[in-house]
Design a protein around this motif. Sequence first.
Motif, PDB file in Angstrom:
ATOM      1  N   GLU A 151     -33.726 -11.051  60.795  1.00 11.35           N
ATOM      2  CA  GLU A 151     -33.209 -12.329  60.310  1.00 11.35           C
ATOM      3  C   GLU A 151     -33.039 -12.355  58.797  1.00 11.35           C
ATOM      4  OE1 GLU A 151     -31.343 -15.678  60.994  1.00 11.35           O
ATOM      5  OE2 GLU A 151     -32.227 -14.465  62.576  1.00 11.35           O
ATOM      6  N   GLY A 152     -33.980 -11.821  58.037  1.00  4.32           N
ATOM      7  CA  GLY A 152     -33.885 -11.867  56.577  1.00  4.32           C
ATOM      8  C   GLY A 152     -32.774 -11.008  56.010  1.00  4.32           C
ATOM      9  N   SER A 153     -32.284 -10.047  56.774  1.00  4.70           N
ATOM     10  CA  SER A 153     -31.236  -9.142  56.297  1.00  4.70           C
ATOM     11  C   SER A 153     -29.891  -9.414  56.947  1.00  4.70           C
ATOM     12  CB  SER A 153     -31.638  -7.683  56.581  1.00  4.70           C
ATOM     13  OG  SER A 153     -32.861  -7.356  55.965  1.00  4.70           O
ATOM     14  N   ARG A 154     -29.824 -10.439  57.771  1.00  2.00           N
ATOM     15  CA  ARG A 154     -28.600 -10.711  58.533  1.00  2.00           C
ATOM     16  C   ARG A 154     -27.522 -11.305  57.627  1.00  2.00           C
ATOM     17  NH1 ARG A 154     -27.489 -10.786  63.681  1.00  2.00           N
ATOM     18  NH2 ARG A 154     -25.834 -12.096  64.507  1.00  2.00           N
ATOM     19  N   PRO A 155     -26.317 -10.682  57.575  1.00  2.00           N
ATOM     20  CA  PRO A 155     -25.274 -11.205  56.687  1.00  2.00           C
ATOM     21  C   PRO A 155     -24.667 -12.491  57.231  1.00  2.00           C
ATOM     22  CG  PRO A 155     -24.436  -9.365  57.971  1.00  2.00           C
ATOM     23  CD  PRO A 155     -25.908  -9.461  58.268  1.00  2.00           C
ATOM     24  N   PRO A 156     -24.293 -13.430  56.348  1.00  2.00           N
ATOM     25  CA  PRO A 156     -23.593 -14.637  56.801  1.00  2.00           C
ATOM     26  C   PRO A 156     -22.237 -14.271  57.405  1.00  2.00           C
ATOM     27  CG  PRO A 156     -24.350 -14.840  54.518  1.00  2.00           C
ATOM     28  CD  PRO A 156     -24.515 -13.415  54.900  1.00  2.00           C
ATOM     29  N   VAL A 157     -21.744 -15.153  58.242  1.00  2.00           N
ATOM     30  CA  VAL A 157     -20.429 -14.927  58.857  1.00  2.00           C
ATOM     31  C   VAL A 157     -19.355 -14.782  57.783  1.00  2.00           C
ATOM     32  CG1 VAL A 157     -18.658 -15.926  60.343  1.00  2.00           C
ATOM     33  CG2 VAL A 157     -21.075 -16.120  60.976  1.00  2.00           C
ATOM     34  N   ALA A 158     -19.465 -15.575  56.707  1.00  2.00           N
ATOM     35  CA  ALA A 158     -18.473 -15.503  55.629  1.00  2.00           C
ATOM     36  C   ALA A 158     -18.414 -14.112  55.029  1.00  2.00           C
ATOM     37  CB  ALA A 158     -18.805 -16.529  54.548  1.00  2.00           C
ATOM     38  N   ASP A 159     -19.560 -13.444  54.914  1.00  2.00           N
ATOM     39  CA  ASP A 159     -19.585 -12.095  54.359  1.00  2.00           C
ATOM     40  C   ASP A 159     -18.921 -11.103  55.304  1.00  2.00           C
ATOM     41  OD1 ASP A 159     -20.904 -13.142  52.244  1.00  2.00           O
ATOM     42  OD2 ASP A 159     -22.729 -11.964  52.467  1.00  2.00           O
ATOM     43  N   ILE A 160     -19.143 -11.264  56.594  1.00  2.00           N
ATOM     44  CA  ILE A 160     -18.529 -10.366  57.573  1.00  2.00           C
ATOM     45  C   ILE A 160     -17.011 -10.499  57.521  1.00  2.00           C
ATOM     46  CG2 ILE A 160     -18.313  -9.835  60.030  1.00  2.00           C
ATOM     47  CD1 ILE A 160     -21.199 -10.836  60.364  1.00  2.00           C
ATOM     48  N   VAL A 161     -16.523 -11.739  57.471  1.00  2.00           N
ATOM     49  CA  VAL A 161     -15.081 -11.974  57.385  1.00  2.00           C
ATOM     50  C   VAL A 161     -14.529 -11.398  56.079  1.00  2.00           C
ATOM     51  CG1 VAL A 161     -13.288 -13.742  57.225  1.00  2.00           C
ATOM     52  CG2 VAL A 161     -15.171 -14.006  58.860  1.00  2.00           C
ATOM     53  N   ALA A 162     -15.265 -11.632  54.975  1.00  2.00           N
ATOM     54  CA  ALA A 162     -14.822 -11.133  53.671  1.00  2.00           C
ATOM     55  C   ALA A 162     -14.727  -9.610  53.662  1.00  2.00           C
ATOM     56  CB  ALA A 162     -15.777 -11.613  52.576  1.00  2.00           C
ATOM     57  N   LEU A 163     -15.687  -8.940  54.280  1.00  2.65           N
ATOM     58  CA  LEU A 163     -15.676  -7.473  54.314  1.00  2.65           C
ATOM     59  C   LEU A 163     -14.512  -6.953  55.156  1.00  2.65           C
ATOM     60  CD1 LEU A 163     -19.499  -6.783  54.626  1.00  2.65           C
ATOM     61  CD2 LEU A 163     -18.033  -6.250  52.672  1.00  2.65           C
ATOM     62  N   LEU A 164     -14.204  -7.629  56.252  1.00  2.00           N
ATOM     63  CA  LEU A 164     -13.056  -7.224  57.062  1.00  2.00           C
ATOM     64  C   LEU A 164     -11.747  -7.424  56.288  1.00  2.00           C
ATOM     65  CD1 LEU A 164     -14.107  -8.646  60.552  1.00  2.00           C
ATOM     66  CD2 LEU A 164     -14.113  -6.250  59.823  1.00  2.00           C
ATOM     67  N   LEU A 165     -11.652  -8.524  55.545  1.00  2.00           N
ATOM     68  CA  LEU A 165     -10.467  -8.750  54.713  1.00  2.00           C
ATOM     69  C   LEU A 165     -10.387  -7.716  53.590  1.00  2.00           C
ATOM     70  CD1 LEU A 165     -10.471 -12.654  54.416  1.00  2.00           C
ATOM     71  CD2 LEU A 165      -8.937 -11.221  55.796  1.00  2.00           C
ATOM     72  N   ALA A 166     -11.546  -7.341  53.035  1.00  2.00           N
ATOM     73  CA  ALA A 166     -11.569  -6.321  51.989  1.00  2.00           C
ATOM     74  C   ALA A 166     -11.050  -4.985  52.506  1.00  2.00           C
ATOM     75  CB  ALA A 166     -12.988  -6.162  51.444  1.00  2.00           C
ATOM     76  N   SER A 167     -11.414  -4.654  53.750  1.00  2.00           N
ATOM     77  CA  SER A 167     -10.939  -3.395  54.317  1.00  2.00           C
ATOM     78  C   SER A 167      -9.428  -3.422  54.531  1.00  2.00           C
ATOM     79  CB  SER A 167     -11.664  -3.109  55.644  1.00  2.00           C
ATOM     80  OG  SER A 167     -11.302  -4.044  56.639  1.00  2.00           O
TER      81      SER A 167
END
Length: 306
Positions: A151-167
């Motif tokens: 739980e303490g290391s789980r990325p927010p959904v916004a970060d997951i979306v941002a990383l996919l957009l970055a790729s």
Amino acid sequence: MTQQARPSRLAFIMAFAAIYLIWGSTYLGIRVAVETLPPFLMAGTRFAIAGFLLFSFLKLRGASWPTAAQWRDQAIVGVFLLLGGNAIVSWAELRTPSGITSLILGASPLIVVIFDWLRPGGKRPTLGLVAGVAVGIGGIALLVGPGAIPEGSRPPVADIVALLLASVSWWIGSFYSKHARSRTPLMLASSMQMICGSVCMLLTGFILGEERAFNASLVTSQSWLAFAYLVVVGSIIAFPVYVWLLEHSTPAKVSTYAYVNPVVAVFLGWALIGEPLNMRILLAAAVIVGAVAIITIGKAKTLGKP
């Protein structure tokens, strides 16, 4: 016209080793740097230093001043590769472990296949590519689904979306670089991309007000060391190597870094700073890397490459 000599096998081995190992380690470098440095200003300063040093060195060696068309093309590449790709990754790593970041970005070939299909005039993917995409999506779901990451290391959904957009941004920049009409010498192109991309990253950092929260006295020695590593090794050395490979190799072969970098990043993050690593993360990593391998091999066969 004299045909340009093909680079040696040793040159290719060293170049691929650089983007495999160095870029795998830069995820950890970014994670440590942004612990006490603002992400957009850190990334912008990193590439500004590297870009101006490389550009100055090339000018001293007699390089011609770039044309307006060359600046335009390399600015476009720099924005997509560095602002859209690297800077967003730096921002996401404020909250996302470096190993998890690398795994999410490692799935970028999945997105490339989908976008290549949906674009006007795009080719319908083969059954093998569809299978690779399906497996990759399953790997991402396994990675970010409930219970995989503590739980303490789980990325927010916004970060997951941002990383996919970055790729996606990174692959657009890579594609444009390969097909830009204004031909620019490789090292000069690298320096111009870093200069133009860094200007956009620094402007973004100032727009977001990062300078107001920055206090140099609070920056740790670990962050400074990580920043220096990113400038010298990650930017001055590895980035021009990547541009060189785009010119001298095929996109399918260059894209193999996408399934080597995550392995390096996950191991380094776990070994050096204690990032989470469990059987489910390892399984998700294996599934994602396998999917990327399926896609890479499938694309190579489609293009008639060995």
